[in-house]
Design a protein around this motif. Structure first.
Motif, PDB file in Angstrom:
ATOM      1  N   ARG A 153       0.837  -1.194   0.000  1.00  0.00           N
ATOM      2  CA  ARG A 153       0.000   0.000   0.000  1.00  0.00           C
ATOM      3  C   ARG A 153       0.875   1.248   0.000  1.00  0.00           C
ATOM      4  O   ARG A 153       0.588   2.224  -0.696  1.00  0.00           O
ATOM      5  CB  ARG A 153      -0.917  -0.007   1.231  1.00  0.00           C
ATOM      6  CG  ARG A 153      -1.974   1.082   1.200  1.00  0.00           C
ATOM      7  CD  ARG A 153      -2.968   0.934   2.350  1.00  0.00           C
ATOM      8  NE  ARG A 153      -4.040   1.919   2.233  1.00  0.00           N
ATOM      9  CZ  ARG A 153      -4.005   3.132   2.748  1.00  0.00           C
ATOM     10  NH1 ARG A 153      -2.940   3.512   3.442  1.00  0.00           N
ATOM     11  NH2 ARG A 153      -5.006   3.972   2.593  1.00  0.00           N
ATOM     12  N   ASP A 171      -6.609  -1.317   0.867  1.00  0.00           N
ATOM     13  CA  ASP A 171      -7.280  -0.839   2.080  1.00  0.00           C
ATOM     14  C   ASP A 171      -7.974  -2.009   2.773  1.00  0.00           C
ATOM     15  O   ASP A 171      -7.897  -2.161   3.993  1.00  0.00           O
ATOM     16  CB  ASP A 171      -8.332   0.226   1.729  1.00  0.00           C
ATOM     17  CG  ASP A 171      -7.697   1.584   1.487  1.00  0.00           C
ATOM     18  OD1 ASP A 171      -6.462   1.613   1.288  1.00  0.00           O
ATOM     19  OD2 ASP A 171      -8.415   2.597   1.488  1.00  0.00           O
ATOM     20  N   ARG A 232     -10.948   0.580   8.043  1.00  0.00           N
ATOM     21  CA  ARG A 232     -11.158   1.074   6.662  1.00  0.00           C
ATOM     22  C   ARG A 232     -11.667   2.504   6.666  1.00  0.00           C
ATOM     23  O   ARG A 232     -11.220   3.349   5.889  1.00  0.00           O
ATOM     24  CB  ARG A 232     -12.192   0.210   5.946  1.00  0.00           C
ATOM     25  CG  ARG A 232     -11.575  -0.912   5.200  1.00  0.00           C
ATOM     26  CD  ARG A 232     -12.546  -1.532   4.260  1.00  0.00           C
ATOM     27  NE  ARG A 232     -12.558  -0.828   2.978  1.00  0.00           N
ATOM     28  CZ  ARG A 232     -13.104  -1.308   1.884  1.00  0.00           C
ATOM     29  NH1 ARG A 232     -13.708  -2.459   1.900  1.00  0.00           N
ATOM     30  NH2 ARG A 232     -13.063  -0.616   0.769  1.00  0.00           N
ATOM     31  N   LEU A 235      -8.880   4.791   7.494  1.00  0.00           N
ATOM     32  CA  LEU A 235      -7.978   4.946   6.347  1.00  0.00           C
ATOM     33  C   LEU A 235      -8.577   5.937   5.344  1.00  0.00           C
ATOM     34  O   LEU A 235      -7.885   6.817   4.833  1.00  0.00           O
ATOM     35  CB  LEU A 235      -7.749   3.606   5.642  1.00  0.00           C
ATOM     36  CG  LEU A 235      -6.875   2.582   6.375  1.00  0.00           C
ATOM     37  CD1 LEU A 235      -6.933   1.219   5.686  1.00  0.00           C
ATOM     38  CD2 LEU A 235      -5.429   3.062   6.460  1.00  0.00           C
ATOM     39  N   ARG A 236      -9.881   5.762   5.099  1.00  0.00           N
ATOM     40  CA  ARG A 236     -10.550   6.647   4.138  1.00  0.00           C
ATOM     41  C   ARG A 236     -10.474   8.096   4.606  1.00  0.00           C
ATOM     42  O   ARG A 236     -10.198   8.994   3.817  1.00  0.00           O
ATOM     43  CB  ARG A 236     -12.015   6.220   3.976  1.00  0.00           C
ATOM     44  CG  ARG A 236     -12.401   5.996   2.518  1.00  0.00           C
ATOM     45  CD  ARG A 236     -13.819   5.467   2.410  1.00  0.00           C
ATOM     46  NE  ARG A 236     -13.890   4.025   2.571  1.00  0.00           N
ATOM     47  CZ  ARG A 236     -14.735   3.371   3.381  1.00  0.00           C
ATOM     48  NH1 ARG A 236     -15.588   4.043   4.148  1.00  0.00           N
ATOM     49  NH2 ARG A 236     -14.723   2.072   3.444  1.00  0.00           N
ATOM     50  N   ARG A 239      -7.051   9.672   3.932  1.00  0.00           N
ATOM     51  CA  ARG A 239      -6.416   9.354   2.656  1.00  0.00           C
ATOM     52  C   ARG A 239      -5.644  10.522   2.042  1.00  0.00           C
ATOM     53  O   ARG A 239      -4.519  10.326   1.569  1.00  0.00           O
ATOM     54  CB  ARG A 239      -7.434   8.818   1.652  1.00  0.00           C
ATOM     55  CG  ARG A 239      -6.742   8.483   0.347  1.00  0.00           C
ATOM     56  CD  ARG A 239      -7.577   7.714  -0.602  1.00  0.00           C
ATOM     57  NE  ARG A 239      -7.810   6.351  -0.147  1.00  0.00           N
ATOM     58  CZ  ARG A 239      -8.423   5.440  -0.908  1.00  0.00           C
ATOM     59  NH1 ARG A 239      -8.857   5.772  -2.094  1.00  0.00           N
ATOM     60  NH2 ARG A 239      -8.605   4.229  -0.462  1.00  0.00           N
ATOM     61  N   THR A 248       1.029   5.059   5.298  1.00  0.00           N
ATOM     62  CA  THR A 248      -0.226   4.668   5.950  1.00  0.00           C
ATOM     63  C   THR A 248      -0.178   5.174   7.397  1.00  0.00           C
ATOM     64  O   THR A 248       0.711   4.798   8.160  1.00  0.00           O
ATOM     65  CB  THR A 248      -0.401   3.138   5.927  1.00  0.00           C
ATOM     66  OG1 THR A 248      -0.389   2.724   4.549  1.00  0.00           O
ATOM     67  CG2 THR A 248      -1.706   2.725   6.552  1.00  0.00           C
TER      68      THR A 248
END
Ligand SMILES: Nc1ncnc2c1ncn2[C@@H]1O[C@H](COP(=O)(O)OP(=O)(O)O)[C@@H](O)[C@H]1O
Ligand SMILES: [Mg+2]
Length: 363
Positions: A153, A171, A232, A235-236, A239, A248
């Protein structure tokens, strides 16, 4: 479990040594530079295939030797395993040859453990992960897969792929593997927490209670599917920032372990004199947790655990260690030892039973 004997050849400062530690408490005595830490390190290599003080196995062969050899037995109940290992020096990398004993476990304490309190979060994550891997061997595998997914990633983020759909499957992977890692860490932490309470009262090494708290970069969920979703979502949400930095920024690889001593954040406020006993205490908490989870006690290998402890705390610790199936500890000045402790004199390249045990067993 215990180590009935170990034999090392060309291992650091030892050309050749056979050492038969006693059951219960063994104390390695001797001035600095004589090889106490080296011997503890060798015992650790026998049990785990790793050094507790360096990730570079190439340091282990004695200077001028091509390879170090470590052989010995590990006993649990009536079961005995013979382990024979060789560590070759191949350029800067070193290879471990030989079969480890899969159920051997060690709890170690050594100088780098001071970084548990004063070091970066990475040191505390490593503590928790190493302990989790001792009680749940699948943890190491999950962690490896999580790191591999993170790397993939990261590569995409650095290539600026973040705005497209290409990141989506990664992701998903990172979130699912991350949830597994997180779940195991929290389980491991629960097991350690139970022990810190029991041990505090027993040993009184510290001026107050020790509390451990998981500090997560994404909201914690009890259910693994929910946890993956939460990761998730986190992470979104980050971003844009992740694409800008090519990293990350949320997930177990950014989490920390909070350690409080007498109600205060020990990472910030523990004094130098408190950091060492606190790091030792965190290691000792592993012992009971391993017994509960695996049904057999680990071998304790503690490098200089007595310094920074006052006389009464030393006495309580030594008495507790004497009651363990097997512990090997080092000390520079000879402390008053409990009656059943075995004392060993360590000098350059050799080890001998100190009076009154008599017989010379080294070199
Ligand atoms: N690969 C090696 N080959 C030979 N000697 C080594 C090696 N690594 C460390 N040593 C020696 O081991 C000694 C330190 O031993 P150590 O176990 O740390 O002592 P202690 O714990 O008793 O203070 C040092 O004098 C160092 O020179
Ligand atoms: Mg030492």
């Amino acid at each position: 479990m215990r180590i009935p004997w170990i034999e090392i050849i060309d291992f650091r400062s030892y050309p050749r040594l056979r050492f038969q530690p006693e059951p219960g408490l063994n104390v390695l005595l001797g001035p600095n530079g004589q090889g106490k830490t080296n011997l503890l390190e060798a015992l650790g290599v026998l049990l785990t295939g790793r050094s507790f003080r360096t990730p570079r196995l190439a340091e282990l062969p004695a200077w001028g030797a091509e390879r170090a050899q470590v052989a010995g037995e590990v006993a649990r109940g009536g079961v005995i395993r013979v382990v024979r290992l060789a560590i070759g020096r191949q350029g800067p990398r070193a290879e471990l040859e030989g079969q480890l004993c899969p159920w051997a476990r060690a709890v170690t304490f050594c100088a780098p453990d001071l970084g548990l309190l004063s070091g970066p979060p990475q040191a505390r994550r490593a503590y928790l992960d190493a302990f989790a891997a001792k009680v749940y061997p699948a943890h190491a595998v999950a962690l490896g897969r999580y790191r591999a997914a993170l790397q993939q990633r990261g590569r995409l983020l650095q290539q600026g792929v973040g705005r497209g759909a290409a990141l989506e499957p990664w992701d998903q992977q990172v979130a699912e593997l991350g949830a597994t890692v997180l779940g195991r860490r929290l389980q491991a932490l629960e097991a350690l927490r139970g022990e810190t309470q029991t041990l505090s009262g027993l040993l009184e090494l510290l001026p107050g209670a020790v509390e451990l708290e998981y500090l997560a970069t994404a909201p914690l969920q009890a259910d693994p599917l929910r946890q993956a979703e939460a990761l998730r979502a986190a992470l979104r949400a980050r971003r844009g920032e992740e694409v800008a930095r090519g990293l990350t920024l949320v997930g177990p690889h950014r989490d920390d372990l909070g350690v409080r001593l007498a109600g205060r954040d020990a990472r910030a406020y523990a004094s130098r004199g408190e950091q060492r006993p606190l790091a030792l205490f965190l290691r000792l908490a592993e012992v009971g947790a391993i017994v509960h989870q695996l049904g057999a006690p680990p071998v304790l290998l503690l490098d200089d655990p007595l310094s920074e402890l006052d006389g009464a705390a030393r006495e309580r610790l030594l008495a507790w260690l004497e009651g363990q199936e097997q512990a090997v500890v080092s000390a520079t000045d000879a402390p008053p030892l409990p009656p059943r402790a075995a004392a060993w004199e360590v000098w350059r390249g050799g080890v001998a039973a100190a009076e009154p045990l008599g017989a010379r067993v080294g070199a």
